[in-house]
Design an enzyme around this catalytic site. Structure first.
Site, PDB file in Angstrom:
ATOM      1  N   LYS A  69      22.214  65.123  52.731  1.00 56.95           N
ATOM      2  CA  LYS A  69      21.702  64.650  51.022  1.00 56.95           C
ATOM      3  C   LYS A  69      22.351  63.463  50.646  1.00 56.95           C
ATOM      4  CE  LYS A  69      22.085  68.707  49.527  1.00 56.95           C
ATOM      5  NZ  LYS A  69      22.567  69.458  50.724  1.00 56.95           N
ATOM      6  N   THR A  70      23.964  63.647  50.593  1.00 61.65           N
ATOM      7  CA  THR A  70      24.742  62.603  50.117  1.00 61.65           C
ATOM      8  C   THR A  70      24.682  61.374  51.023  1.00 61.65           C
ATOM      9  OG1 THR A  70      26.061  64.252  49.322  1.00 61.65           O
ATOM     10  CG2 THR A  70      27.047  62.043  49.615  1.00 61.65           C
ATOM     11  N   ASP A 114      25.099  64.870  42.247  1.00 61.87           N
ATOM     12  CA  ASP A 114      25.125  65.865  43.473  1.00 61.87           C
ATOM     13  C   ASP A 114      24.993  67.452  42.632  1.00 61.87           C
ATOM     14  OD1 ASP A 114      25.396  66.722  45.819  1.00 61.87           O
ATOM     15  OD2 ASP A 114      27.393  66.066  45.899  1.00 61.87           O
ATOM     16  N   THR A 163      21.077  72.137  46.385  1.00 62.18           N
ATOM     17  CA  THR A 163      21.119  73.353  47.268  1.00 62.18           C
ATOM     18  C   THR A 163      20.153  74.195  46.823  1.00 62.18           C
ATOM     19  OG1 THR A 163      22.900  73.951  46.553  1.00 62.18           O
ATOM     20  CG2 THR A 163      23.113  72.469  48.501  1.00 62.18           C
ATOM     21  N   ARG A 222      27.310  68.972  59.511  1.00 61.66           N
ATOM     22  CA  ARG A 222      28.501  69.163  59.206  1.00 61.66           C
ATOM     23  C   ARG A 222      29.573  70.081  59.987  1.00 61.66           C
ATOM     24  NH1 ARG A 222      28.951  70.129  53.474  1.00 61.66           N
ATOM     25  NH2 ARG A 222      29.040  67.848  53.109  1.00 61.66           N
TER      26      ARG A 222
HETATM   27  N1  LIG Z   1      20.939  63.093  60.111  1.00 60.18           N
HETATM   28  C1  LIG Z   1      22.231  62.865  60.287  1.00 60.18           C
HETATM   29  N2  LIG Z   1      22.500  62.046  61.343  1.00 60.18           N
HETATM   30  C2  LIG Z   1      23.957  61.808  61.731  1.00 60.18           C
HETATM   31  N3  LIG Z   1      25.218  62.401  60.830  1.00 60.18           N
HETATM   32  C3  LIG Z   1      24.620  63.425  59.811  1.00 60.18           C
HETATM   33  C4  LIG Z   1      23.202  63.602  59.362  1.00 60.18           C
HETATM   34  N4  LIG Z   1      23.311  64.375  58.291  1.00 60.18           N
HETATM   35  C5  LIG Z   1      24.447  64.773  58.034  1.00 60.18           C
HETATM   36  N5  LIG Z   1      25.359  63.866  58.974  1.00 60.18           N
HETATM   37  C6  LIG Z   1      26.589  64.274  58.989  1.00 60.18           C
HETATM   38  O1  LIG Z   1      27.098  65.508  58.303  1.00 60.18           O
HETATM   39  C7  LIG Z   1      28.239  65.004  57.259  1.00 60.18           C
HETATM   40  C8  LIG Z   1      27.520  65.926  56.150  1.00 60.18           C
HETATM   41  O2  LIG Z   1      26.475  65.410  55.679  1.00 60.18           O
HETATM   42  P1  LIG Z   1      26.206  65.346  54.024  1.00 60.18           P
HETATM   43  O3  LIG Z   1      27.609  65.164  53.373  1.00 60.18           O
HETATM   44  O4  LIG Z   1      25.277  64.090  53.776  1.00 60.18           O
HETATM   45  O5  LIG Z   1      25.745  66.361  53.581  1.00 60.18           O
HETATM   46  P2  LIG Z   1      25.083  67.059  52.253  1.00 60.18           P
HETATM   47  O6  LIG Z   1      23.531  67.565  52.464  1.00 60.18           O
HETATM   48  O7  LIG Z   1      25.307  66.184  51.112  1.00 60.18           O
HETATM   49  O8  LIG Z   1      26.049  68.359  51.804  1.00 60.18           O
HETATM   50  P3  LIG Z   1      26.630  69.254  50.494  1.00 60.18           P
HETATM   51  O9  LIG Z   1      25.423  69.987  50.137  1.00 60.18           O
HETATM   52  O10 LIG Z   1      27.799  69.928  50.916  1.00 60.18           O
HETATM   53  O11 LIG Z   1      26.954  68.065  49.565  1.00 60.18           O
HETATM   54  C9  LIG Z   1      28.016  63.559  57.005  1.00 60.18           C
HETATM   55  O12 LIG Z   1      29.122  63.191  56.824  1.00 60.18           O
HETATM   56  C10 LIG Z   1      27.607  63.261  58.419  1.00 60.18           C
HETATM   57  O13 LIG Z   1      28.680  62.673  59.245  1.00 60.18           O
HETATM   58 MG   LIG Z   2      26.690  66.166  49.616  1.00 55.30          MG
END
Ligand SMILES: Nc1ncnc2c1ncn2[C@@H]1O[C@H](COP(=O)(O)OP(=O)(O)OP(=O)(O)O)[C@@H](O)[C@H]1O
Ligand SMILES: [Mg+2]
Length: 331
Positions: A69-70, A114, A163, A222
């Site tokens: 998401k981030t 977030d 989430t 992750r």
């Molecule tokens: N579609 C994708 N392709 C490549 N790498 C990805 C992808 N999605 C996530 N990642 C990897 O996973 C890591 C975690 O993703 P991200 O921080 O965007 O998750 P999030 O959904 O924001 O998690 P949270 O809910 O804990 O904040 C990123 O830094 C990246 O390295």
């Molecule tokens: Mg995030």
């Protein structure tokens, strides 16, 4: 063991922060999977650019931790050639906190909130007119002397991430122009993600080793990146230059992760269900008490994965072990 400490937990830990940053895709090309979301966002961005608008409609992402998401918010800001301001939902406690953030925005910025479901709900009323017309209504003074003032906020894009979508009020949800659900990844997609990560981290890994790590990663980028790093550390300690499947398997079992990605906590939940509850149905509180695991850990880590791989299912009466789950444990 709590939710954060498990190697297979998708929840962000301090260890992941640097890794997330280093491995974060820098363009939509590097963002693997979620093709529908990428396509839709590209259309939204293209249309805004054609209309020469500085920002796009407000966007809400929901889905589990570590699914990207981030990253998507970051990619939107990159694509729009704007800056992303990140704010954590829980830090927005009073209307004044929100007003301070909003009045500091510049035209075209992406404001990423977030855990938006944890923003204090008293701030929702403040944010609605801003989302609709970029107008901030603030009240100055108290009692009969109080008056309201409208402050114009430069056009910006609000990107919310959560989430727990159900915890966001429906008037708030309806003010986003588009809402996207981020799903788990396919194992092949996770494999592609860690193949790129291995390159960036300068790790030499055989294809079969990548496959094995991917298949233990609970369909989560992750977790996959974290396991790749742990396998690298383990292999380095054994002076291995190239990580083979055998090395990966050994490292994963050292991390208490079996062939299909189950850790001892997952197995305990299954065992408790079978032995103490005769296969279920059992409620999560009873399972937590009987297994000694925290309810939150069961709900966030064990149950989702055990359900995805078809080892347990949820019924109205509680959780039940499936035939597949029994067979795997040899019961
Ligand atoms: N579609 C994708 N392709 C490549 N790498 C990805 C992808 N999605 C996530 N990642 C990897 O996973 C890591 C975690 O993703 P991200 O921080 O965007 O998750 P999030 O959904 O924001 O998690 P949270 O809910 O804990 O904040 C990123 O830094 C990246 O390295
Ligand atoms: Mg995030």
């Amino acid at each position: 063991m709590n939710t954060k400490k498990r190697a297979v937990s998708p929840v962000l830990t301090q260890e992941d922060e640097g890794l997330d940053f280093t491995l974060r895709p820098q363009s939509f090309k590097d963002y693997i999977g979620q093709s529908n979301i990428k396509k839709n966002i590209s259309i939204i961005i293209d249309a805004a650019k054609k209309r020469k608008e500085p920002c796009i409609e407000h966007i809400l992402f929901y889905g589990g931790s570590g699914l990207g998401k981030t990253t998507l918010s970051f990619l939107i800001s990159k694509e729009m050639r704007s800056s992303m301001r990140t704010v954590a939902g829980p830090s927005i406690k009073r209307s004044g906190d929100l007003a301070a953030i909003l009045t500091n925005l510049k035209k075209g910025d992406v404001l990423f909130i977030d855990e938006i479901h944890r923003m204090n709900s008293v701030c929702e009323e403040v944010i609605y007119p801003v989302m609709e017309d970029f107008k901030l209504n603030i009240v100055i003074g108290k009692g009969p002397m109080a008056r309201t003032m409208d402050i114009k906020i430069p056009p910006f894009t609000l990107v919310g991430a959560t989430t727990k979508l159900a915890l966001l009020s429906s008037p708030f949800r309806s003010r986003f122009g588009a809402t996207f659900r981020i799903d788990n990844y396919k194992t092949e997609e996770v494999e592609q993600i860690i193949a790129r990560s291995a390159e960036l981290l300068n790790i030499k890994v055989e294809k079969d080793a990548l496959k094995r790590i991917a298949s233990c990663s609970r369909f989560n980028p992750r977790v996959a990146n974290r396991l790749l790093k742990r396998v690298r550390d383990f292999s380095q300690s054994k002076n291995k230059e190239v990580i083979t499947e055998k090395d990966a398997k050994q490292a994963l079992s050292f991390l208490d992760i079996d062939e299909i990605g189950l850790d001892s906590g997952d197995k305990k939940v299954l065992e408790v269900l079978i032995k103490s509850f005769n296969g279920g149905p059992a409620g999560i509180t009873s399972i937590a008490m009987a297994s000694g695991e925290e309810e939150e850990t069961i709900a966030e880590i064990h149950e989702p994965y055990l359900m995805q791989i078809g080892f347990i299912k949820r019924t109205k009466q509680g959780r039940v072990v499936t035939e597949k789950g029994r067979k795997y444990l040899g019961v």
